[in-house]
Design a protein around this motif. Structure first.
Motif, PDB file in Angstrom:
ATOM      1  N   ILE A  25       0.486  -1.168   0.174  1.00 49.59           N
ATOM      2  CA  ILE A  25      -0.164  -0.106   0.003  1.00 49.59           C
ATOM      3  C   ILE A  25       1.045   1.380  -0.105  1.00 49.59           C
ATOM      4  O   ILE A  25       0.248   1.724  -0.776  1.00 49.59           O
ATOM      5  N   LEU A  26       1.937   1.561   1.222  1.00 46.95           N
ATOM      6  CA  LEU A  26       3.027   2.629   1.113  1.00 46.95           C
ATOM      7  C   LEU A  26       3.798   2.710  -0.151  1.00 46.95           C
ATOM      8  O   LEU A  26       3.924   3.829  -0.354  1.00 46.95           O
ATOM      9  N   ALA A  27       4.140   1.464  -0.917  1.00 45.98           N
ATOM     10  CA  ALA A  27       4.328   2.098  -2.056  1.00 45.98           C
ATOM     11  C   ALA A  27       4.311   2.511  -3.236  1.00 45.98           C
ATOM     12  O   ALA A  27       4.648   3.018  -4.420  1.00 45.98           O
ATOM     13  N   ASP A  28       2.483   2.770  -3.144  1.00 46.53           N
ATOM     14  CA  ASP A  28       2.059   2.764  -3.977  1.00 46.53           C
ATOM     15  C   ASP A  28       0.784   4.181  -3.514  1.00 46.53           C
ATOM     16  O   ASP A  28      -0.482   4.345  -3.170  1.00 46.53           O
ATOM     17  N   PRO A  29       1.385   5.253  -4.456  1.00 47.87           N
ATOM     18  CA  PRO A  29       1.014   6.563  -3.675  1.00 47.87           C
ATOM     19  C   PRO A  29      -0.784   6.455  -4.142  1.00 47.87           C
ATOM     20  O   PRO A  29      -1.549   7.138  -3.602  1.00 47.87           O
ATOM     21  N   GLU A  30      -0.878   5.823  -5.489  1.00 53.98           N
ATOM     22  CA  GLU A  30      -2.754   5.877  -6.214  1.00 53.98           C
ATOM     23  C   GLU A  30      -3.096   4.533  -5.181  1.00 53.98           C
ATOM     24  O   GLU A  30      -4.444   4.574  -5.518  1.00 53.98           O
ATOM     25  N   ALA A  31      -2.780   3.774  -4.389  1.00 52.01           N
ATOM     26  CA  ALA A  31      -3.409   3.182  -3.299  1.00 52.01           C
ATOM     27  C   ALA A  31      -4.024   3.781  -2.347  1.00 52.01           C
ATOM     28  O   ALA A  31      -3.681   4.025  -1.051  1.00 52.01           O
ATOM     29  N   LYS A  32      -5.621   4.064  -2.468  1.00 50.51           N
ATOM     30  CA  LYS A  32      -5.816   5.803  -1.661  1.00 50.51           C
ATOM     31  C   LYS A  32      -6.454   4.631  -0.622  1.00 50.51           C
ATOM     32  O   LYS A  32      -7.950   5.241   0.411  1.00 50.51           O
ATOM     33  N   TYR A  33      -7.714   3.791  -1.199  1.00 51.25           N
ATOM     34  CA  TYR A  33      -8.817   2.778  -0.539  1.00 51.25           C
ATOM     35  C   TYR A  33      -8.952   1.275  -0.253  1.00 51.25           C
ATOM     36  O   TYR A  33      -9.063   0.489  -1.550  1.00 51.25           O
ATOM     37  N   VAL A  34      -8.767   0.420   0.770  1.00 52.91           N
ATOM     38  CA  VAL A  34      -8.716  -0.453   0.958  1.00 52.91           C
ATOM     39  C   VAL A  34      -9.143  -1.135   1.675  1.00 52.91           C
ATOM     40  O   VAL A  34      -9.588  -0.550   2.401  1.00 52.91           O
ATOM     41  N   VAL A  35      -9.854  -3.071   1.363  1.00 54.78           N
ATOM     42  CA  VAL A  35     -10.572  -3.428   1.828  1.00 54.78           C
ATOM     43  C   VAL A  35     -10.313  -4.746   2.224  1.00 54.78           C
ATOM     44  O   VAL A  35      -9.844  -5.221   1.754  1.00 54.78           O
ATOM     45  N   VAL A  36     -10.303  -5.183   3.314  1.00 60.68           N
ATOM     46  CA  VAL A  36     -10.378  -5.980   3.386  1.00 60.68           C
ATOM     47  C   VAL A  36     -10.686  -7.027   3.783  1.00 60.68           C
ATOM     48  O   VAL A  36     -12.345  -7.455   4.959  1.00 60.68           O
ATOM     49  N   SER A  37     -10.123  -9.122   4.057  1.00 60.35           N
ATOM     50  CA  SER A  37     -11.106 -10.058   4.902  1.00 60.35           C
ATOM     51  C   SER A  37     -10.752  -9.887   6.231  1.00 60.35           C
ATOM     52  O   SER A  37     -10.132  -9.383   7.074  1.00 60.35           O
ATOM     53  N   ARG A 181     -20.076 -16.101   1.441  1.00 60.44           N
ATOM     54  CA  ARG A 181     -18.559 -15.947   1.885  1.00 60.44           C
ATOM     55  C   ARG A 181     -17.732 -15.624   0.721  1.00 60.44           C
ATOM     56  O   ARG A 181     -18.162 -16.229  -0.431  1.00 60.44           O
ATOM     57  N   GLY A 182     -16.443 -15.267   0.808  1.00 55.85           N
ATOM     58  CA  GLY A 182     -15.958 -15.073  -0.323  1.00 55.85           C
ATOM     59  C   GLY A 182     -16.263 -13.653   0.240  1.00 55.85           C
ATOM     60  O   GLY A 182     -16.032 -12.346  -1.385  1.00 55.85           O
ATOM     61  N   GLY A 183     -17.394 -12.306   0.446  1.00 61.17           N
ATOM     62  CA  GLY A 183     -18.111 -11.109  -0.582  1.00 61.17           C
ATOM     63  C   GLY A 183     -17.959  -9.882   0.086  1.00 61.17           C
ATOM     64  O   GLY A 183     -17.588  -9.020  -0.376  1.00 61.17           O
ATOM     65  N   SER A 184     -15.740 -10.495   0.746  1.00 60.08           N
ATOM     66  CA  SER A 184     -15.839  -8.381   1.028  1.00 60.08           C
ATOM     67  C   SER A 184     -14.704  -8.881  -0.384  1.00 60.08           C
ATOM     68  O   SER A 184     -14.150  -7.116  -1.334  1.00 60.08           O
ATOM     69  N   ASP A 185     -14.682  -9.658  -1.663  1.00 65.32           N
ATOM     70  CA  ASP A 185     -14.835  -9.523  -2.433  1.00 65.32           C
ATOM     71  C   ASP A 185     -15.453  -8.286  -3.972  1.00 65.32           C
ATOM     72  O   ASP A 185     -14.903  -7.422  -4.210  1.00 65.32           O
ATOM     73  N   VAL A 186     -16.343  -8.701  -3.504  1.00 68.31           N
ATOM     74  CA  VAL A 186     -17.927  -7.665  -4.005  1.00 68.31           C
ATOM     75  C   VAL A 186     -18.219  -6.180  -2.945  1.00 68.31           C
ATOM     76  O   VAL A 186     -18.045  -4.858  -3.086  1.00 68.31           O
ATOM     77  N   SER A 187     -17.619  -6.187  -1.746  1.00 70.15           N
ATOM     78  CA  SER A 187     -17.443  -5.153  -0.606  1.00 70.15           C
ATOM     79  C   SER A 187     -16.144  -3.997  -2.096  1.00 70.15           C
ATOM     80  O   SER A 187     -16.468  -3.192  -1.482  1.00 70.15           O
TER      81      SER A 187
END
Length: 441
Positions: A25-37, A181-187
């Motif tokens: 995440i921190l290596a990519d300045p465009e990585a601004k929004y993160v979703v986690v399982s 189950r696996g719905g974090s992909d949808v999120s």
């Protein structure tokens, strides 16, 4: 320019893997929004946190619930201690058994994602945004896409950077509701669409989407690029890198998905793009007849023959009525002039139900013969290249003939993008290997 990133359970399993997530995440300045399982297995014999929460919910005694919760607390506290972050989750732990929703299965099992997001938020300094504030389900239990996108866009616009727990939102009754189950992909897809992401990166523990199941073919090639349509066909037939519903929010917005490996971030992974963008030349990929091969086992085939069937109005409707009345899902129904084959999902189809269905088909349709075969496997050969390539079906049949496999059914979709074959379960592995050798080699 912003990217949406989703990290799966393996990526969030322990402190070491979460450090890798942080570095990505921190290596990519465009990585601004993160979703986690929720944290997954640390090793094959381990238990996923979501399964630990399911077990906690199932405990009937206060002592059992407390013991189960203590194990979950120990799991998260160990991660926090090893990461060296200043984070007190005691109030959140207490709420699992002490909130007004503690009697709700969905609430309890969603706490893995909730706590996981709080840990990553504290580690990287991104704002924590609760999924309950931005994801809504309608009275029918399905995602309210329009309301969700309005809420998510408004809320995430306020956050320069955000970490969002996956897997759940808020139901029409104001209580926590989960995806399957696996719905974090949808999120993750919801967040990507809400922020107008340039790409939705889905980080997992494989280098990308493989041409076929690596348990059937040793070291199959990675698919560098496939379309949403191809993904849907492969996912339906069992290829399970991505939740099948995750494509809808981003597909409509033309946002590509990039499947990446947290543990090998230098790998390019698999890009999933709109067919129209591929057709227009926006994306280029290897010129191959087929994109992927996937399959599932244990289907039931009902083979029906009746002379002059083609002249009998409503014959197929009667067949489908029998399946509908017995709550049986039809997978495929190829027909000939005097024959029809019903390939049905075996879920809930006991011997008693199957016998009743056959009797009803005999009574209502009066076939000359009717044959039932259990233990059939369906295999899908999928790819847009099939539409413009002569002889693909011949190559499918030829490769299986050389592998000494008997084809019980063959069916090509109207889009000419897939060929479905049915073989006996005992021929399944050999069929996958033969098809891979023929088309990929």
């Amino acid at each position: 320019m912003a990217k949406a990133l989703k990290f799966g359970g393996t990526s969030m399993a322990n402190a070491d893997s979460i450090r890798k997530v942080r570095d990505i995440i921190l290596a990519d300045p465009e990585a601004k929004y993160v979703v986690v399982s929720a944290p997954g297995k640390r090793e094959p014999s381990d238990t996923k946190v979501t399964d630990m929460l399911i077990a906690l919910y199932g405990e009937k005694t206060e002592e059992g619930r407390r013991t189960a919760l203590d194990a979950i607390i120990a799991r998260f506290d160990a991660i926090i201690d090893e990461l060296g972050i200043d984070l007190d989750l005691s109030a959140d732990y207490a709420a699992i058994l002490g909130s007004s929703e503690s009697d709700s299965y969905d609430y309890v099992v969603s706490r893995g994602e909730y706590l996981s997001a709080k840990v990553l938020s504290a580690l990287i300094g991104y704002e924590f945004v609760d999924a309950a504030d931005i994801v809504r389900f309608g009275p029918n239990g399905r995602l309210d896409d329009e309301f969700t996108q309005r809420l998510a866009s408004d809320r995430l616009r306020e956050a320069v950077h955000a970490v969002v727990p996956g897997f759940y939102g808020l139901g029409a009754n104001g209580r926590i509701k989960t995806f399957s189950r696996g719905g974090s992909d949808v999120s993750g897809a919801i967040v990507a669409k809400a922020v107008g992401a340039t790409v939705y990166e889905n980080w997992t523990d494989v280098d990308g989407f493989m041409v076929c199941d690596p348990r059937k073919v040793k070291c199959p090639k990675i698919i560098e690029m496939l379309t949403y349509r191809e993904l849907r066909e492969l996912a339906y037939m069992g290829a399970s890198v991505l939740h099948p519903e995750a494509v809808f929010p981003v597909n409509k917005s033309g946002i590509p998905i990039n499947i990446r490996n947290t543990f090998n971030p230098s790998a390019k992974g698999t890009m999933i793009v709109c067919y129209e963008d591929l057709e227009s030349g926006k994306y280029k990929r290897e010129d191959r007849v087929i994109t992927g091969i996937a399959g599932k086992k244990d289907f039931i085939g009902i083979f029906i023959q009746k002379e002059m069937m083609n002249g009998e109005i409503g014959f197929c409707k009667t067949l489908l009525d029998v399946l509908y009345e017995n709550r049986i899902r039809l997978e495929h129904m190829p027909t000939g002039i005097d024959t029809v084959t019903l390939i049905i999902d075996p879920t809930g189809v006991s011997d008693e139900v199957l016998e009743r269905v056959v009797m009803q088909l005999r009574d209502r349709c009066h076939p000359n013969t009717i044959e039932v075969q259990k233990g059939l496997s369906l295999i899908a050969v999928v790819g847009h290249g099939m539409m413009s390539t002569k002889g693909t079906a011949s190559r499918v049949c030829g490769s299986l003939y050389r592998a000494d496999v008997n084809i019980r059914m063959i069916d090509q979709g109207s889009s000419e993008m897939n060929i479905i074959i049915a073989v006996e379960n005992e021929d399944y592995d050999r069929s996958i290997a033969a098809l891979y050798e023929e088309f990929v080699g």
